[in-house]
Write a protein that holds these residues in place. Sequence first.
Motif, PDB file in Angstrom:
ATOM      1  N   LEU A   1       0.830  -1.206   0.000  1.00 47.28           N
ATOM      2  CA  LEU A   1       0.000   0.000   0.000  1.00 47.28           C
ATOM      3  C   LEU A   1       0.862   1.252   0.000  1.00 47.28           C
ATOM      4  N   LEU A   2       0.330   2.313  -0.601  1.00 45.56           N
ATOM      5  CA  LEU A   2       1.042   3.585  -0.641  1.00 45.56           C
ATOM      6  C   LEU A   2       0.790   4.371   0.636  1.00 45.56           C
ATOM      7  N   MET A   3       1.801   5.122   1.074  1.00 41.31           N
ATOM      8  CA  MET A   3       1.683   5.916   2.290  1.00 41.31           C
ATOM      9  C   MET A   3       2.657   7.082   2.231  1.00 41.31           C
ATOM     10  N   PHE A   4       2.356   8.140   3.007  1.00 41.96           N
ATOM     11  CA  PHE A   4       3.308   9.232   3.170  1.00 41.96           C
ATOM     12  C   PHE A   4       4.368   8.762   4.157  1.00 41.96           C
ATOM     13  N   CYS A   5       5.607   8.769   3.743  1.00 39.70           N
ATOM     14  CA  CYS A   5       6.673   8.092   4.491  1.00 39.70           C
ATOM     15  C   CYS A   5       7.256   8.977   5.590  1.00 39.70           C
ATOM     16  N   THR A   6       6.856   8.714   6.821  1.00 44.14           N
ATOM     17  CA  THR A   6       7.467   9.329   8.004  1.00 44.14           C
ATOM     18  C   THR A   6       7.618   8.248   9.071  1.00 44.14           C
ATOM     19  N   ARG A   7       8.481   8.516  10.023  1.00 43.26           N
ATOM     20  CA  ARG A   7       8.703   7.541  11.102  1.00 43.26           C
ATOM     21  C   ARG A   7       7.427   7.321  11.908  1.00 43.26           C
ATOM     22  N   GLU A   8       6.675   8.381  12.143  1.00 41.83           N
ATOM     23  CA  GLU A   8       5.489   8.297  12.981  1.00 41.83           C
ATOM     24  C   GLU A   8       4.375   7.474  12.327  1.00 41.83           C
ATOM     25  N   ARG A   9       4.269   7.516  10.988  1.00 41.98           N
ATOM     26  CA  ARG A   9       3.206   6.780  10.300  1.00 41.98           C
ATOM     27  C   ARG A   9       3.435   5.270  10.314  1.00 41.98           C
ATOM     28  N   ILE A  10       4.637   4.858  10.661  1.00 41.78           N
ATOM     29  CA  ILE A  10       4.925   3.427  10.721  1.00 41.78           C
ATOM     30  C   ILE A  10       4.407   2.826  12.022  1.00 41.78           C
ATOM     31  N   PHE A  11       4.241   3.662  13.044  1.00 46.40           N
ATOM     32  CA  PHE A  11       3.714   3.167  14.307  1.00 46.40           C
ATOM     33  C   PHE A  11       2.287   2.654  14.110  1.00 46.40           C
ATOM     34  N   ILE A  12       2.025   1.439  14.572  1.00 49.95           N
ATOM     35  CA  ILE A  12       0.695   0.845  14.475  1.00 49.95           C
ATOM     36  C   ILE A  12      -0.008   0.934  15.832  1.00 49.95           C
ATOM     37  N   ALA A  13       0.693   0.573  16.884  1.00 55.70           N
ATOM     38  CA  ALA A  13       0.138   0.594  18.243  1.00 55.70           C
ATOM     39  C   ALA A  13       0.749   1.738  19.046  1.00 55.70           C
ATOM     40  N   PRO A  14       0.028   2.273  20.026  1.00 58.39           N
ATOM     41  CA  PRO A  14       0.559   3.378  20.848  1.00 58.39           C
ATOM     42  C   PRO A  14       1.841   3.020  21.595  1.00 58.39           C
ATOM     43  N   TRP A  15       1.984   1.744  21.994  1.00 53.90           N
ATOM     44  CA  TRP A  15       3.172   1.361  22.757  1.00 53.90           C
ATOM     45  C   TRP A  15       4.457   1.493  21.943  1.00 53.90           C
ATOM     46  N   GLN A  16       4.336   1.495  20.606  1.00 54.02           N
ATOM     47  CA  GLN A  16       5.534   1.621  19.784  1.00 54.02           C
ATOM     48  C   GLN A  16       6.175   3.003  19.935  1.00 54.02           C
ATOM     49  N   ALA A  17       5.343   4.037  20.022  1.00 49.87           N
ATOM     50  CA  ALA A  17       5.878   5.385  20.233  1.00 49.87           C
ATOM     51  C   ALA A  17       6.549   5.490  21.587  1.00 49.87           C
ATOM     52  N   ASP A  18       5.955   4.851  22.605  1.00 50.56           N
ATOM     53  CA  ASP A  18       6.553   4.858  23.943  1.00 50.56           C
ATOM     54  C   ASP A  18       7.881   4.098  23.952  1.00 50.56           C
ATOM     55  N   MET A  19       7.919   2.972  23.235  1.00 57.15           N
ATOM     56  CA  MET A  19       9.158   2.199  23.163  1.00 57.15           C
ATOM     57  C   MET A  19      10.242   2.979  22.418  1.00 57.15           C
ATOM     58  N   TYR A  20       9.843   3.680  21.363  1.00 53.55           N
ATOM     59  CA  TYR A  20      10.791   4.499  20.600  1.00 53.55           C
ATOM     60  C   TYR A  20      11.422   5.562  21.486  1.00 53.55           C
ATOM     61  N   LEU A  21      10.595   6.222  22.299  1.00 58.20           N
ATOM     62  CA  LEU A  21      11.104   7.233  23.227  1.00 58.20           C
ATOM     63  C   LEU A  21      12.001   6.597  24.287  1.00 58.20           C
ATOM     64  N   ALA A  22      11.597   5.421  24.794  1.00 59.58           N
ATOM     65  CA  ALA A  22      12.387   4.743  25.828  1.00 59.58           C
ATOM     66  C   ALA A  22      13.766   4.350  25.296  1.00 59.58           C
ATOM     67  N   PHE A  23      13.828   3.845  24.060  1.00 57.99           N
ATOM     68  CA  PHE A  23      15.115   3.487  23.466  1.00 57.99           C
ATOM     69  C   PHE A  23      16.011   4.719  23.298  1.00 57.99           C
ATOM     70  N   ASN A  24      15.430   5.833  22.858  1.00 60.44           N
ATOM     71  CA  ASN A  24      16.217   7.060  22.689  1.00 60.44           C
ATOM     72  C   ASN A  24      16.791   7.539  24.007  1.00 60.44           C
ATOM     73  N   VAL A  25      15.962   7.495  25.057  1.00 59.91           N
ATOM     74  CA  VAL A  25      16.435   7.893  26.394  1.00 59.91           C
ATOM     75  C   VAL A  25      17.554   6.964  26.852  1.00 59.91           C
ATOM     76  N   PHE A  26      17.371   5.663  26.615  1.00 61.69           N
ATOM     77  CA  PHE A  26      18.397   4.694  27.007  1.00 61.69           C
ATOM     78  C   PHE A  26      19.717   4.953  26.284  1.00 61.69           C
ATOM     79  N   TYR A  27      19.637   5.207  24.964  1.00 54.33           N
ATOM     80  CA  TYR A  27      20.843   5.479  24.194  1.00 54.33           C
ATOM     81  C   TYR A  27      21.597   6.671  24.774  1.00 54.33           C
ATOM     82  N   PHE A  28      20.898   7.756  24.990  1.00 50.55           N
ATOM     83  CA  PHE A  28      21.583   8.982  25.388  1.00 50.55           C
ATOM     84  C   PHE A  28      22.046   8.960  26.836  1.00 50.55           C
ATOM     85  N   VAL A  29      21.280   8.351  27.717  1.00 45.29           N
ATOM     86  CA  VAL A  29      21.732   8.247  29.107  1.00 45.29           C
ATOM     87  C   VAL A  29      22.978   7.371  29.186  1.00 45.29           C
ATOM     88  N   SER A  30      22.955   6.238  28.497  1.00 41.57           N
ATOM     89  CA  SER A  30      24.111   5.322  28.510  1.00 41.57           C
ATOM     90  C   SER A  30      25.347   5.977  27.906  1.00 41.57           C
TER      91      SER A  30
END
Length: 323
Positions: A174-203
């Motif tokens: 299917l065609l879609m406007f390509c952004t990182r946010e549009r790939i998220f299907i469930a709300p927990w994916q955005a939370d996991m994305y933020l958690a990984f970013n925090v983990f990367y930068f804190v570490s």
Amino acid sequence: MTTNNKTTSEVLFIHQQMFQVLDAGRLTKFAMALFVALFFVYVNGVLLFVLWSKPVFKETPRYILFAHMLLNDSIQILLSLILYICTLAFLQLAKAVCFLLVFAATSTLNNAPLNLAVMSLERYVAICFPLRHSEIATRRRTCVAIGVIWITGSINFLIDTLFAVVTEPKSFHLLMFCTRERIFIAPWQADMYLAFNVFYFVSVTIIIVFTYISIIVAARSVSTNKESAKKAHRTVLLHLIQLGLCLTSFLYGTIERILAMTSNSTLFLDLRYLNFLIVLLLPRCLSPLVYGLRDDTVRNLFRHYFCYRPTKIKPIRNNKGNV
């Protein structure tokens, strides 16, 4: 059938709005961003050729890590440019193609701070354990560390991809406007994305601060090479500054969502351009200036190849630098 006609009408309306706001001035701004991106990709390419042209660079861990940073930043710049063009032109891509582009863009974005952490650890070993540096920081272990960087940087998106394959296996055409946010299907994916970013930068912040303090302490030791410790101290400090610049790149998506709330399409395109140029593009373009051109040997070879002087280069007799 009605849904398809409605979707087509929406796309046509969006393209009509786009052509109304894309005047000559904004096309000039886009051309400037394109020139800046391609110019620094060229600079990174020349530096990569320099690092690949001499055996001493290919065998030294810090130069291998620097070459990896240049390659990673070049890929990130090109992919960011492609995604920016797609969003600017309201171009729809197949979901599978979008996944591939966003996967590479996200992985290279995550790789940047992780690579800085490994570079800082290499300098820490060189100053605090000089007698064991050649034993610990080998070429093979450096390549293994780069592999770990890519695996760690891509874990988050691999989880998103597997989730999409399981939940929506027939949607990849299917065609879609390509952004990182549009790939998220469930709300927990955005939370996991933020958690990984925090983990990367804190570490990474903990690692760089630890190596910075350790090198300062080592510099005060009588047995430590003062000049080498001073150079390593400046380099790790630059790593910390570069980490701050990487943080701005992670804020790009958040700023983009805030800008999308404006109802003025002209203002939105202007602010999106500034967001892309200052927050996402420029931090990635600073790596060759911050690191490569500080090193005397790399700088001389860079000048030779950048201007393409068909004269012979004197052989490198030592490996002194301050990357």
